[in-house]
Design a protein around this motif. Structure first.
Motif, PDB file in Angstrom:
ATOM      1  N   UNK A 202       0.842  -1.249   0.109  1.00  0.00           N
ATOM      2  CA  UNK A 202      -0.060  -0.035  -0.118  1.00  0.00           C
ATOM      3  C   UNK A 202       0.982   1.212   0.030  1.00  0.00           C
ATOM      4  N   UNK A 203       0.520   2.031  -1.067  1.00  0.00           N
ATOM      5  CA  UNK A 203       1.807   3.240  -1.264  1.00  0.00           C
ATOM      6  C   UNK A 203       0.926   4.423  -0.576  1.00  0.00           C
ATOM      7  N   UNK A 204       1.659   5.658  -0.543  1.00  0.00           N
ATOM      8  CA  UNK A 204       1.290   6.891   0.026  1.00  0.00           C
ATOM      9  C   UNK A 204       0.523   6.776   1.277  1.00  0.00           C
ATOM     10  N   UNK A 205       1.313   6.072   2.320  1.00  0.00           N
ATOM     11  CA  UNK A 205       0.807   6.022   3.631  1.00  0.00           C
ATOM     12  C   UNK A 205       1.564   7.353   4.521  1.00  0.00           C
ATOM     13  N   UNK A 206       2.297   8.082   3.807  1.00  0.00           N
ATOM     14  CA  UNK A 206       2.899   9.048   4.528  1.00  0.00           C
ATOM     15  C   UNK A 206       2.459  10.580   4.201  1.00  0.00           C
ATOM     16  N   UNK A 207       1.106  10.692   4.335  1.00  0.00           N
ATOM     17  CA  UNK A 207       0.562  11.979   4.006  1.00  0.00           C
ATOM     18  C   UNK A 207       0.978  13.063   5.093  1.00  0.00           C
ATOM     19  N   UNK A 208       1.255  12.502   6.259  1.00  0.00           N
ATOM     20  CA  UNK A 208       1.681  13.381   7.198  1.00  0.00           C
ATOM     21  C   UNK A 208       2.807  14.410   6.761  1.00  0.00           C
ATOM     22  N   UNK A 209       3.458  13.889   6.097  1.00  0.00           N
ATOM     23  CA  UNK A 209       4.959  14.747   5.550  1.00  0.00           C
ATOM     24  C   UNK A 209       4.372  15.811   4.569  1.00  0.00           C
ATOM     25  N   UNK A 243       7.992   3.350   2.192  1.00  0.00           N
ATOM     26  CA  UNK A 243       8.646   4.536   2.804  1.00  0.00           C
ATOM     27  C   UNK A 243       8.230   4.837   4.132  1.00  0.00           C
ATOM     28  N   UNK A 244       7.863   6.131   4.185  1.00  0.00           N
ATOM     29  CA  UNK A 244       7.410   6.384   5.549  1.00  0.00           C
ATOM     30  C   UNK A 244       8.422   6.363   6.739  1.00  0.00           C
ATOM     31  N   UNK A 245       9.593   6.763   6.710  1.00  0.00           N
ATOM     32  CA  UNK A 245      10.804   6.411   7.441  1.00  0.00           C
ATOM     33  C   UNK A 245      10.568   6.850   8.748  1.00  0.00           C
ATOM     34  N   UNK A 246       9.717   8.138   9.155  1.00  0.00           N
ATOM     35  CA  UNK A 246       9.570   8.786  10.245  1.00  0.00           C
ATOM     36  C   UNK A 246       8.571   7.800  11.160  1.00  0.00           C
ATOM     37  N   UNK A 247       8.127   6.909  10.771  1.00  0.00           N
ATOM     38  CA  UNK A 247       6.946   5.979  11.503  1.00  0.00           C
ATOM     39  C   UNK A 247       7.509   4.509  11.625  1.00  0.00           C
ATOM     40  N   UNK A 248       9.092   4.422  11.142  1.00  0.00           N
ATOM     41  CA  UNK A 248       9.663   3.020  11.659  1.00  0.00           C
ATOM     42  C   UNK A 248       9.865   3.105  13.010  1.00  0.00           C
ATOM     43  N   UNK A 249       9.155   2.024  13.674  1.00  0.00           N
ATOM     44  CA  UNK A 249       9.342   1.791  14.967  1.00  0.00           C
ATOM     45  C   UNK A 249       9.000   0.263  15.314  1.00  0.00           C
ATOM     46  N   UNK A 250       8.990   0.295  16.619  1.00  0.00           N
ATOM     47  CA  UNK A 250       8.642  -1.375  16.992  1.00  0.00           C
ATOM     48  C   UNK A 250       7.478  -1.993  16.625  1.00  0.00           C
ATOM     49  N   UNK A 251       6.316  -0.881  16.819  1.00  0.00           N
ATOM     50  CA  UNK A 251       5.092  -1.040  16.410  1.00  0.00           C
ATOM     51  C   UNK A 251       5.000  -1.621  14.673  1.00  0.00           C
ATOM     52  N   UNK A 252       5.686  -0.926  14.134  1.00  0.00           N
ATOM     53  CA  UNK A 252       5.462  -0.938  12.530  1.00  0.00           C
ATOM     54  C   UNK A 252       6.086  -2.252  12.098  1.00  0.00           C
ATOM     55  N   UNK A 253       7.512  -2.145  12.674  1.00  0.00           N
ATOM     56  CA  UNK A 253       8.463  -3.159  12.362  1.00  0.00           C
ATOM     57  C   UNK A 253       7.735  -4.771  12.604  1.00  0.00           C
TER      58      UNK A 253
END
Length: 328
Positions: A202-209, A243-253
């Motif tokens: 699923x693309x374009x999940x980083x709309x917050x940026x 993408x969405x590097x800003x939300x790479x954390x334990x939850x998403x990993x």
């Protein structure tokens, strides 16, 4: 199963009775008439049939997974994992791959284990062909943007999308908190399942940026990804973070099975995605050299040999994401 009330076989009659001659046994009248005997025989037969049917029914109910679609139903694929929703495919770090989004796939010659292809452009037969070649298939769709050329565009409401995506005509940012948007994405997941996709991209999940026209936050993005992950896993499909590097954390990993990253070398953010490699999950990484498809040996070595992408599944592609591929 041997119910205790099944009659004992004749060859298992107690020895003390077996030694008696017929002439020494005084005939006794059974308290059951022939008709009554026939009734009990029929009753036992019916009970046996019901018991067998119940056993089969319980067996099916206990082993059937939650996936409602029968398309592609098969034993758990290699490198699969499980959640409360059932099994789904888990590729290993370092898996080889190809991505083609410019058109329907028409070249399966690259000897890679994973293909990332467009959900709408490719029929189920293409996915079946790739499966026959022992390839796994990720199906791409945009989860965060409205594209005016997709077959389900009429289902979106005007309030569901707002600002355009720069450089992408006909594409607009979606309000990922919209219940209607989420309903449409659920149907896209169901379409992917019906075609036999092993996972979704699923693309374009980083709309917050970006300036989307909506007040989207990183917390909103994680909530949306949780929604998509629950839906994918419920259909026995895996899912990755785009993408969405800003939300790479334990939850998403923890909840996602891989990452697809574009240009982390160019944007100097590859180290962020190493969390996936650390738990054995792949980072499907793309760089877009401006000279592509003409790639010099030194340029390729500079990309593939960079320490920050070691262990990544790195490929060089043209921005059009056509068939051309140069893998590290």
């Amino acid at each position: 199963m041997s119910p205790s009330w099944i009659s004992q076989p004749l060859d298992q009659v107690e020895p003390s009775h077996a030694g008696l001659k017929a002439s020494n046994i005084e005939p006794t009248r059974s308290c059951l008439s022939h008709r009554s005997n026939r009734f009990w025989v029929i009753l036992c037969t019916v009970l046996l049939a019901l018991g067998a049917a119940l056993g089969v029914g319980l067996g099916v109910g206990l082993t059937r997974g939650p996936k409602t679609s029968t398309v592609g139903s098969a034993p758990a694929p290699p490198n699969s994992t499980t959640s409360g929703d059932g099994y789904f495919w888990q590729p290993s770090a370092g898996a080889t791959w190809q991505i083609v989004l410019s058109s329907a796939l028409n070249d399966t010659s690259p000897n890679v284990t994973v293909y990332d292809i467009d959900l709408f452009d490719n029929p189920a037969s293409t996915i079946s062909q790739l499966h026959a070649m022992n390839r796994s298939v990720i199906c791409y769709f945009s989860a965060g943007s409205f594209e005016d050329f997709r077959p389900d565009t009429s289902q979106f409401q005007a309030s569901d999308y707002a600002k355009p995506l720069d450089g992408w005509p006909g594409e607009y940012w979606l309000n990922t908190k919209s219940s209607n948007v989420r309903r449409i994405m659920t149907e896209r997941l169901q379409l992917a399942s019906s075609k036999g996709c092993d996972g979704v991209d699923p693309d374009n999940v980083d709309g917050y940026s970006f300036n989307t026209g909506f007040d989207l936050t990183q917390a909103d993005a994680i909530d949306y990804l949780t929604f998509l992950t629950t839906g994918a896993h419920g259909l026995s499909m895996s899912i990755g973070l785009k993408n969405a590097a800003e939300i790479v954390n334990k939850t998403t990993v923890d909840m996602m099975q891989w990452a697809v990253n574009e240009q982390c070398l160019e944007y100097q953010e590859c180290d962020v995605f190493r969390s996936f490699i650390g738990v054995g999950k792949p980072v499907f990484h793309i760089e877009y050299p401006s000279s592509a498809p003409a790639i010099s040996a030194s340029l390729k070595e500079g990309i593939c040999g960079d320490h920050s992408v070691q262990g990544f599944s790195t490929i060089l592609k043209d921005m059009s994401l056509d068939n051309w591929l140069d893998a590290c």
